[in-house]
Motif scaffolding. Sequence first.
Motif, mmCIF file in Angstrom:
data_model
loop_
_atom_site.group_PDB
_atom_site.id
_atom_site.type_symbol
_atom_site.label_atom_id
_atom_site.label_comp_id
_atom_site.label_asym_id
_atom_site.label_seq_id
_atom_site.Cartn_x
_atom_site.Cartn_y
_atom_site.Cartn_z
ATOM 1 N N ALA A 24 -82.641 -37.364 6.685
ATOM 2 C CA ALA A 24 -82.318 -35.912 7.401
ATOM 3 C C ALA A 24 -81.538 -36.300 8.381
ATOM 4 O O ALA A 24 -80.423 -35.227 8.518
ATOM 5 C CB ALA A 24 -83.672 -35.196 8.087
ATOM 6 N N ASN A 25 -81.681 -37.331 9.090
ATOM 7 C CA ASN A 25 -80.835 -37.871 10.362
ATOM 8 C C ASN A 25 -79.599 -38.665 9.938
ATOM 9 O O ASN A 25 -79.197 -39.508 10.704
ATOM 10 C CB ASN A 25 -81.548 -38.015 11.414
ATOM 11 C CG ASN A 25 -82.393 -36.997 12.035
ATOM 12 O OD1 ASN A 25 -81.925 -35.819 12.009
ATOM 13 N ND2 ASN A 25 -83.572 -37.346 12.409
ATOM 14 N N ASP A 40 -87.237 -40.874 7.241
ATOM 15 C CA ASP A 40 -86.300 -41.483 7.266
ATOM 16 C C ASP A 40 -86.118 -42.968 7.433
ATOM 17 O O ASP A 40 -87.003 -43.659 7.798
ATOM 18 C CB ASP A 40 -85.512 -41.095 8.937
ATOM 19 C CG ASP A 40 -84.850 -39.556 8.909
ATOM 20 O OD1 ASP A 40 -84.849 -38.984 7.699
ATOM 21 O OD2 ASP A 40 -84.246 -39.224 9.744
#
Length: 336
Positions: A24-25, A40
Motif C-alpha cells: 500500500a505504501n 507491506d
Amino acid sequence: MTRYAPTQSVPVYRAEDFPVTSGANLGDGISPMDELMLDDVYGMAPGARSWRLGLETMDNGAFRIAGDTELGQPGAELHLDCALSLMSPDGQTTDAIVLVELDETGHIADLYLLPLAPLVPKTDYTLVGMDRARARQKFAQVACVSFTRGTHITLGSGAQVRIEDLKVGDRVLTRDDGVREVRWIGQTTVRAVGDFAPIVIRAGTLNNENDLVVSPDHRLFVYQRRDEMGVGQPELLLKARHLVNGDTVFVQEGGFVDYFQLLFDRHHIIYAEGIAAETMLLDPRTRPALPQEMLEQVSPLLDQHGSGDSHGMDVAKALLDRPDVIDLLKRASTKR
C-alpha cells in the motif's frame, strides 16, 4: 535536565534507505506507526548503509541525540515510536525499532530504523507486526550490559560460579561495597551478529585466567597504578567494543548467544573471570527490561543506582584507538 546514563551508540538506517517495494505504501520509507501498513514488503535501497547514532538518556527518561554521532542533530529529542516485526522469505523474524528525531517545535525532523539483527541487502522483509508499547522494552534489552553463558562470577566466599548457576539472593563480591546479594537475574537470547555479537577478551589479555565474553557496550573497570593512559585519572571504565583489535579482543559472530543481566540494589563493579566489570545500571533506559512485578519492587532503587559515573572515568574510543592499548592497560592494572 541532566544526562542520567552513559552515552550509547546504536546502528541505524535512514528511513528512506528501507522503502516499501510492494504494498500500500509503495516507495515510501519507514514511517511512524500510524502510517504503516501490515503486509507491506520492505527492502534495502541500493547503496544503503548503517550509521552510528549516538544517544543519551536524560534524568526524566527522555532521549536526546548525543554530540558523538554520525547523523542527526546533537541535542535533538529522540522518540521511540514503535517496535516492528519483519519476516524474510525463509521465515526468520527480525525485530526493529522506529526512532523519530524531533525539531525544536516538536515536529518530525527525521526518521531512523534500528534493526535488532542485521538486515540483508536484496532481501524482502514483510511487515508482520507493530507495537508501540514494546518499543521501550526492546530498546531496554539492547541497552542492558550483559555477561554470556559460562562466565564465572566471584562470590563473597571466593568461589567461582557460572552465571547461569547463580540465584537471586546469592552473595557476590563487589569491588566497591563488599559482599552484596543479587536482586534479579535476566536472560535474553539473540542472534550473535552485527552490533549484537559478543566481544571476546582472550585469557591473559587483561590478567584474566579464562576468556571473558560480554555484550559490546559492557564497561570494564581498570585501576591504573601508574597513569599509562595519560588521562590523569586512576579509575577507568572502558567499553568492551572499544578494545577490539582482531586478535586478543575480537567480535564473536555466528549462531545465537545467551546474555545474562545481574541487578543489585546499586550499580556495582564485580569480578567476572577475574576482570572487574560493571553490573546492570537501573535507569530510565534499562528499566523496561524488567518484568512488571520486579519493576514494582525495584523502582525505589532508581535513585540509589545514581548516574553510573561514580566508578571511574568513561574513556572515549579516541583514547583507546592505538595499537598498544591492551599492553598499556595490562601494565596499568598490574602490581609492581
